[in-house]
Write a protein that holds these residues in place. Structure first.
Motif, short mmCIF file in Angstrom:
data_model
loop_
_atom_site.label_atom_id
_atom_site.label_comp_id
_atom_site.label_asym_id
_atom_site.label_seq_id
_atom_site.Cartn_x
_atom_site.Cartn_y
_atom_site.Cartn_z
N LEU A 76 0.85 -1.18 0.00
CA LEU A 76 0.00 0.00 0.00
C LEU A 76 0.89 1.23 0.00
O LEU A 76 1.63 1.48 0.95
CB LEU A 76 -0.92 0.01 1.23
CG LEU A 76 -1.85 1.21 1.33
CD1 LEU A 76 -2.89 1.18 0.21
CD2 LEU A 76 -2.53 1.26 2.69
N TYR A 77 0.83 1.99 -1.09
CA TYR A 77 1.58 3.23 -1.20
C TYR A 77 0.74 4.34 -0.56
O TYR A 77 -0.41 4.56 -0.96
CB TYR A 77 1.87 3.55 -2.67
CG TYR A 77 2.81 2.56 -3.30
CD1 TYR A 77 4.18 2.81 -3.36
CD2 TYR A 77 2.34 1.36 -3.83
CE1 TYR A 77 5.06 1.89 -3.92
CE2 TYR A 77 3.20 0.43 -4.40
CZ TYR A 77 4.56 0.71 -4.44
OH TYR A 77 5.42 -0.21 -5.00
N TYR A 78 1.32 5.01 0.43
CA TYR A 78 0.51 5.94 1.22
C TYR A 78 1.37 7.08 1.74
O TYR A 78 2.59 7.13 1.55
CB TYR A 78 -0.16 5.18 2.35
CG TYR A 78 0.55 5.22 3.70
CD1 TYR A 78 -0.15 5.54 4.86
CD2 TYR A 78 1.93 4.97 3.81
CE1 TYR A 78 0.48 5.59 6.09
CE2 TYR A 78 2.55 5.02 5.04
CZ TYR A 78 1.83 5.34 6.17
OH TYR A 78 2.45 5.40 7.38
N HIS A 79 0.70 8.03 2.41
CA HIS A 79 1.39 9.08 3.16
C HIS A 79 0.72 9.15 4.53
O HIS A 79 -0.52 9.11 4.62
CB HIS A 79 1.30 10.43 2.46
CG HIS A 79 2.14 11.49 3.10
ND1 HIS A 79 1.71 12.22 4.19
CD2 HIS A 79 3.40 11.91 2.83
CE1 HIS A 79 2.67 13.06 4.55
NE2 HIS A 79 3.70 12.90 3.75
N ASP A 136 2.40 -4.51 3.19
CA ASP A 136 3.54 -3.63 3.43
C ASP A 136 3.13 -2.20 3.09
O ASP A 136 2.55 -1.94 2.02
CB ASP A 136 4.74 -4.04 2.57
CG ASP A 136 5.27 -5.41 2.94
OD1 ASP A 136 5.28 -5.75 4.14
OD2 ASP A 136 5.66 -6.16 2.02
N VAL A 137 3.43 -1.30 4.00
CA VAL A 137 3.12 0.11 3.78
C VAL A 137 4.36 0.81 3.24
O VAL A 137 5.43 0.75 3.84
CB VAL A 137 2.65 0.76 5.10
CG1 VAL A 137 2.46 2.25 4.91
CG2 VAL A 137 1.34 0.13 5.56
N VAL A 138 4.20 1.45 2.09
CA VAL A 138 5.30 2.14 1.43
C VAL A 138 4.99 3.64 1.43
O VAL A 138 4.04 4.08 0.78
CB VAL A 138 5.50 1.65 -0.02
CG1 VAL A 138 6.67 2.37 -0.67
CG2 VAL A 138 5.70 0.14 -0.06
N GLU A 139 5.78 4.41 2.18
CA GLU A 139 5.51 5.84 2.26
C GLU A 139 5.97 6.55 0.99
O GLU A 139 7.09 6.35 0.51
CB GLU A 139 6.19 6.45 3.47
CG GLU A 139 5.87 7.93 3.65
CD GLU A 139 6.37 8.51 4.95
OE1 GLU A 139 6.49 9.75 5.03
OE2 GLU A 139 6.64 7.73 5.89
N VAL A 140 5.08 7.38 0.44
CA VAL A 140 5.38 8.18 -0.74
C VAL A 140 5.70 9.60 -0.28
O VAL A 140 4.89 10.23 0.41
CB VAL A 140 4.18 8.20 -1.71
CG1 VAL A 140 4.48 9.06 -2.93
CG2 VAL A 140 3.82 6.77 -2.14
N ASP A 141 6.86 10.09 -0.63
CA ASP A 141 7.31 11.41 -0.19
C ASP A 141 6.63 12.48 -1.04
O ASP A 141 7.14 12.89 -2.08
CB ASP A 141 8.83 11.51 -0.29
CG ASP A 141 9.38 12.77 0.38
OD1 ASP A 141 8.59 13.70 0.65
OD2 ASP A 141 10.60 12.82 0.63
N VAL A 155 -2.33 3.96 -3.33
CA VAL A 155 -2.35 2.99 -4.42
C VAL A 155 -2.06 1.63 -3.81
O VAL A 155 -1.12 1.48 -3.03
CB VAL A 155 -1.31 3.32 -5.51
CG1 VAL A 155 -1.26 2.20 -6.55
CG2 VAL A 155 -1.63 4.65 -6.18
N LEU A 156 -2.85 0.65 -4.19
CA LEU A 156 -2.64 -0.72 -3.73
C LEU A 156 -2.06 -1.55 -4.86
O LEU A 156 -2.57 -1.53 -5.98
CB LEU A 156 -3.97 -1.34 -3.27
CG LEU A 156 -3.90 -2.77 -2.73
CD1 LEU A 156 -3.26 -2.79 -1.34
CD2 LEU A 156 -5.31 -3.39 -2.67
N ASP A 157 -0.98 -2.26 -4.56
CA ASP A 157 -0.38 -3.21 -5.50
C ASP A 157 -0.53 -4.60 -4.90
O ASP A 157 0.19 -4.98 -3.99
CB ASP A 157 1.09 -2.87 -5.72
CG ASP A 157 1.78 -3.82 -6.72
OD1 ASP A 157 1.15 -4.82 -7.12
OD2 ASP A 157 2.94 -3.56 -7.07
#
Length: 205
Positions: free
Chosen positions: A3-6, A27-32, A54-56
């Protein structure tokens, strides 16, 4: 599942919260966002609108927070969160539209002013927020959840920005039903909190 998130995005928290409530490993992926990572070609390839979350899911890409809620409920086969009968399904969709409309242009927009420096009219968006909260207060009179007798993705969709409305100078003190609703969501197994910021009415004196 990624999960791409902020951490300060209520839309991203909405998706993260629901995945956690379902007990889905992700897995949480922080987007800057400040550095513009959401505008880079590799991110735009996943979401041309350049927005989180965005969910991958192993190559299946789903963008838009409400779409992610629907996808996860369907993927997990959890019909209690997204009812199949026509009346309940329509009621859930109605509240998803509220989350994308009245919530986004009310409490979410008010918070954008204080947390991110957005150039909205405070009076206008705070007024919209109170109109929404008044309707929610009435909807929740004598009931625990927005649709039926148990939580659905409708409740998840509204939680994050309503819970952090005070950060946008939106006072929740006159809405006891709404505040009780927020506490019920926070008591659900798997709940994950939305990051707080010292902004607006939440600022440290």
């Amino acid at each position: 599942m990624k999960l791409y998130y902020h951490p300060l995005s209520g839309h991203a928290h909405r998706a993260h919260l629901f995945a956690s409530l379902l007990g889905l490993q992700h897995d949480v992926v922080e987007v800057d966002l400040k550095a513009g990572a959401h505008k880079l070609p590799e991110f735009l390839a996943m979401n041309p609108f350049g927005q989180v979350p965005v969910l991958d899911d192993n190559g299946t890409i789903v963008s838009d927070s409400n779409a992610i809620l629907v996808y996860l409920a369907k993927k997990a086969g959890r019909n209690e969160w997204l009812p199949e009968d026509a009346v309940s399904a329509a009621a859930v969709q109605r509240w998803l539209s509220v989350a994308a409309g009245e919530v986004a242009y009310g409490p979410a927009a008010a918070r954008l002013i204080t947390v991110f420096g957005a150039k909205f009219s405070p009076e206008e968006v705070i007024g919209r927020a109170h109109t929404l909260l008044g309707r929610l207060e009435s909807q929740l009179a004598g009931r625990q959840w927005l649709v039926g007798g148990r939580p659905t993705i409708a409740d998840v969709a509204l939680y994050s920005y309503v819970a952090r409305a005070p950060e946008g100078n939106v006072d929740l003190s006159s809405y006891p039903n709404v505040k009780a609703f927020l506490r019920r969501i926070e008591a659900l197994p798997g709940f994950v909190p939305f990051a707080e910021t010292p902004a607006g009415l939440s600022a440290v004196a």
